[in-house]
Scaffold this motif. Structure first.
Motif, PDB file in Angstrom:
ATOM      1  N   ARG A  18       0.805  -1.213   0.000  1.00  0.00           N
ATOM      2  CA  ARG A  18       0.000   0.000   0.000  1.00  0.00           C
ATOM      3  C   ARG A  18       0.845   1.273   0.000  1.00  0.00           C
ATOM      4  O   ARG A  18       0.480   2.272  -0.627  1.00  0.00           O
ATOM      5  CB  ARG A  18      -0.931  -0.007   1.225  1.00  0.00           C
ATOM      6  CG  ARG A  18      -1.978   1.106   1.200  1.00  0.00           C
ATOM      7  CD  ARG A  18      -2.835   1.059   2.450  1.00  0.00           C
ATOM      8  NE  ARG A  18      -3.851   2.101   2.433  1.00  0.00           N
ATOM      9  CZ  ARG A  18      -5.074   1.944   1.952  1.00  0.00           C
ATOM     10  NH1 ARG A  18      -5.439   0.778   1.443  1.00  0.00           N
ATOM     11  NH2 ARG A  18      -5.949   2.938   1.979  1.00  0.00           N
ATOM     12  N   LYS A  71      -8.625   1.129  -3.247  1.00  0.00           N
ATOM     13  CA  LYS A  71      -8.016   0.911  -1.934  1.00  0.00           C
ATOM     14  C   LYS A  71      -8.992   0.370  -0.896  1.00  0.00           C
ATOM     15  O   LYS A  71      -8.584  -0.008   0.189  1.00  0.00           O
ATOM     16  CB  LYS A  71      -7.397   2.208  -1.432  1.00  0.00           C
ATOM     17  CG  LYS A  71      -8.355   3.387  -1.350  1.00  0.00           C
ATOM     18  CD  LYS A  71      -7.604   4.643  -0.918  1.00  0.00           C
ATOM     19  CE  LYS A  71      -8.497   5.873  -0.928  1.00  0.00           C
ATOM     20  NZ  LYS A  71      -7.766   7.099  -0.522  1.00  0.00           N
ATOM     21  N   ASP A  72     -10.293   0.383  -1.187  1.00  0.00           N
ATOM     22  CA  ASP A  72     -11.277  -0.177  -0.267  1.00  0.00           C
ATOM     23  C   ASP A  72     -12.458  -0.695  -1.084  1.00  0.00           C
ATOM     24  O   ASP A  72     -12.479  -0.599  -2.314  1.00  0.00           O
ATOM     25  CB  ASP A  72     -11.739   0.871   0.758  1.00  0.00           C
ATOM     26  CG  ASP A  72     -12.224   2.164   0.108  1.00  0.00           C
ATOM     27  OD1 ASP A  72     -12.762   2.102  -1.029  1.00  0.00           O
ATOM     28  OD2 ASP A  72     -12.052   3.239   0.716  1.00  0.00           O
ATOM     29  N   SER A  73     -13.453  -1.245  -0.390  1.00  0.00           N
ATOM     30  CA  SER A  73     -14.578  -1.869  -1.083  1.00  0.00           C
ATOM     31  C   SER A  73     -15.297  -0.903  -2.004  1.00  0.00           C
ATOM     32  O   SER A  73     -15.605  -1.222  -3.161  1.00  0.00           O
ATOM     33  CB  SER A  73     -15.566  -2.445  -0.057  1.00  0.00           C
ATOM     34  OG  SER A  73     -14.949  -3.460   0.700  1.00  0.00           O
TER      35      SER A  73
END
Length: 620
Positions: free
Chosen positions: A510, A531-533
């Motif tokens: 990351r 980077k996320d859902s």
């Protein structure tokens, strides 16, 4: 032997007896470079002639086949046919008119493509580069019957093949002469492979590959293509089309290497099933980024209301919510939570709280990342009345499993794959240069082709020989310099006409993505960071943007230009080298044309990359 699409085995159940005999004659009497299609939709109106024949030198031919008998033929003229049936006299359009109408629609579409017509000052200026014709096959009427009953008044003799002109004993040259007598003219040259593929793009819209890089030429001068025709047309390879159109009912498994077109075939199958079944279709994969990409394809075909596309764990969550099954408590250990969530769905199905057989068909992409119990669960979701399941996988790309993969059979998971598995070894996505470098990381893992029960284990990808620029390996002085170098590469690519949608930065850690995101922001370059859902679900929404995706989330995706930072951070001090090699293999094989890898320090992976590139350069 000519190529028939779908295969005769796949379509003979819906053929008439005469169509079966004629299809067999076409395969036997025509050479390998003849392409044949039976009962497939053509043109934008998706009409279905009985047979379409395409040959690089002979041209395009549309045929209608009729199993008429003289005793059932009441009357015929140039417009209408009257047949005696159990329901009395029934009128039909003259099949020659039917074939002609379909052909003219196709010719009109082809003529709008400047690449498929002869240029000005050519002896055939404005005409298609390929001749075209149409005709009728009468499988129950001999030539003597045809002449005696003066059927030539309604069906010109040279546009008809009769029963005794398609016998097994018929000389191949004479049989072909009957076919090509249906053309009013001929040219003395052959179509190029790109021209054949452009014809397929126009005639068979279902096999088009839609991609952002298919930019349209600007309108302005007389040589520009109409805005509806892209400069570069991409269609399924013939093997892929044959497989996609020939997939029969029941359970089917496709074991294909990276870049073999598995996801494309899944998309075609999904479209066909959604249009032919009344029940909903479920499409599953492991990672959310791929699910977002597949959903975009479904939405592009206006099938969103019929098709449910989800990642496996999102689907599990939806099942628990929909059927009011108690969900497990969230905890710090994400793996434990997801495992508990899956088990809750399994338990719910076992006690009848979550129903089985909810879907008319289930299609699973990247099935190698599914645990056996997941596949067993999903197989129960298929309605036995349709029994339609498609599983696509490649064990060389299995990067998610957190424990040693158990040797299990498909049959133990309720998947009936014996005799229904197709193997795809050809890699169409990557250039030969990219594939050679990528294979260096998995050669030790693959160990050749092997077979276990009803599951092939590993496949070694084969290149189709498409060439491109050599992958680049760049050493930088610091992480800041690495991020800046990648941002400058993106800027240069866009300046040279590359769409941001065609560029991806595929990261392992990351912190690499954070540094690159900052470098892109400083240059006002648009990017989408998965980077996320939520950001994974929206990765392909909105304006064109460079994609920042992790190696795991890149599964199933492809981009023209791929950059991979931090190769020196792999495999890591305590990492599994084989698993990390698979990750890098997946990341590299996302590129269709340009691949750049960067590093700051050193590692065994850096050494392998440099050695492979040096060997390639020495062999060039």
């Amino acid at each position: 032997m000519a190529t028939l699409i779908p295969t005769r085995a796949a379509c003979q159940s819906r053929m008439t007896s005469g169509e079966r005999r004629f299809a067999q004659r076409l395969e036997e009497k025509l050479e390998d470079d003849y392409l044949l299609w039976y009962d497939v939709p053509v043109g934008m109106k998706q009409r279905r002639p009985d047979f379409v024949i395409l040959h690089p030198r002979r041209g395009l031919l549309v045929l209608e086949v009729k199993d008429w008998k003289l005793e059932t033929l009441h009357a015929i003229d140039k417009h209408v046919v009257q047949l005696r049936t159990e329901r009395g006299l029934v009128k039909h359009l003259n099949p020659l008119l039917q074939a002609r109408d379909i052909l003219l629609e196709l010719v009109d579409a082809l003529k709008r493509d400047p690449s498929l017509v002869h240029p000005a000052k050519h002896p055939h200026a404005g005409k298609l580069v390929a001749p075209w014709g149409h005709g009728v096959v009468l499988t129950g009427i001999t030539r003597a019957m045809f002449d005696r009953n003066e059927l030539g008044n309604a069906l010109p003799s040279h546009l008809v093949i009769c029963q005794d002109e398609m016998l097994e004993s018929m000389d191949a040259e004479l049989f072909q002469r009957h076919l090509w007598g249906m053309f009013s003219y001929a040219f003395g040259h052959s179509l190029s492979l790109p021209q054949v593929e452009r014809i397929r793009w126009h005639v068979f819209p279902e096999v088009r590959i839609h991609a952002p890089k298919q930019r349209e030429l600007p309108i302005g001068d007389e040589h520009s293509r109409p805005p509806s025709i892209p400069d570069i047309t991409r269609v399924m390879d013939l093997q892929q089309e044959e497989l996609a159109r020939s997939l029969g009912d029941g359970h089917r498994v496709i074991h294909g290497v990276a870049g073999s077109g598995k996801t494309m075939i899944l998309g075609y199958r999904c479209m066909q099933l959604a249009r032919s079944q009344e029940q909903p279709i479920l499409v599953l994969c492991f990672n959310r980024s791929l699910a977002a990409y597949l959903m975009r394809l479904v939405e592009g075909q206006s099938l969103k209301a019929r098709v449910d596309v989800r990642s496996f764990h999102v689907w599990c969550h939806a099942m628990l919510r929909t059927y009011h099954v108690t969900e497990p408590m969230k905890c710090a250990d994400a793996d434990a939570f997801f495992a508990a969530q899956v088990q809750a769905v399994i338990d719910g199905v076992e006690r009848g709280a979550i129903p089985r057989a909810q879907y008319g068909a289930v299609l699973i992409d990247e099935g190698h990342d599914f645990e056996p119990e997941w596949l067993k669960l999903v197989a129960q979701m298929v309605d036995p009345a349709t029994d339609s399941l498609l599983l696509l996988y490649d064990d060389a790309q299995a990067i998610y499993s957190r424990r040693e993969r158990r040797k299990v059979s498909f049959s133990s998971m309720g998947i009936k794959a014996v005799g229904r598995t197709t193997i795809l070894k050809l890699n169409y996505r990557n250039t030969q240069e990219i594939l050679t470098v990528a294979k260096a990381f998995v050669d030790d893992l693959v160990g050749g082709d092997s077979q276990g029960d009803d599951m092939p284990v590993f496949l070694n990808p084969e290149s189709v020989g498409r060439r491109g620029p050599m992958p680049r390996f760049v050493r930088l002085a610091s992480r800041v310099a690495e991020a800046d170098a990648i941002a400058e590469h993106v800027l240069d690519a866009q300046s040279n006409g590359c769409s941001p949608n065609d560029i991806a930065v595929i990261w392992r850690h990351r912190r690499q993505a954070e540094a690159i995101a900052q470098a892109l922001s400083r240059r006002n370059l648009p990017f989408s960071w998965a980077k996320d859902s939520a950001s994974k679900d929206a990765l392909f929404a909105g304006a064109p943007s460079v994609k920042l995706v992790s190696m795991h989330s890149s599964k199933g995706l492809e981009f023209e230009n791929v950059l991979i930072p931090g190769v020196d951070t792999m495999p890591g001090d305590e990492a599994n080298s084989a698993a990390e090699a698979k990750l890098l293999y997946v990341a590299m094989t996302r590129s269709t044309n340009r691949l750049t890898l960067t590093c700051v320090g050193d590692s065994i992976f850096c050494t392998r990359v440099e050695r492979t590139l040096a060997n390639l350069a020495a062999a060039a």
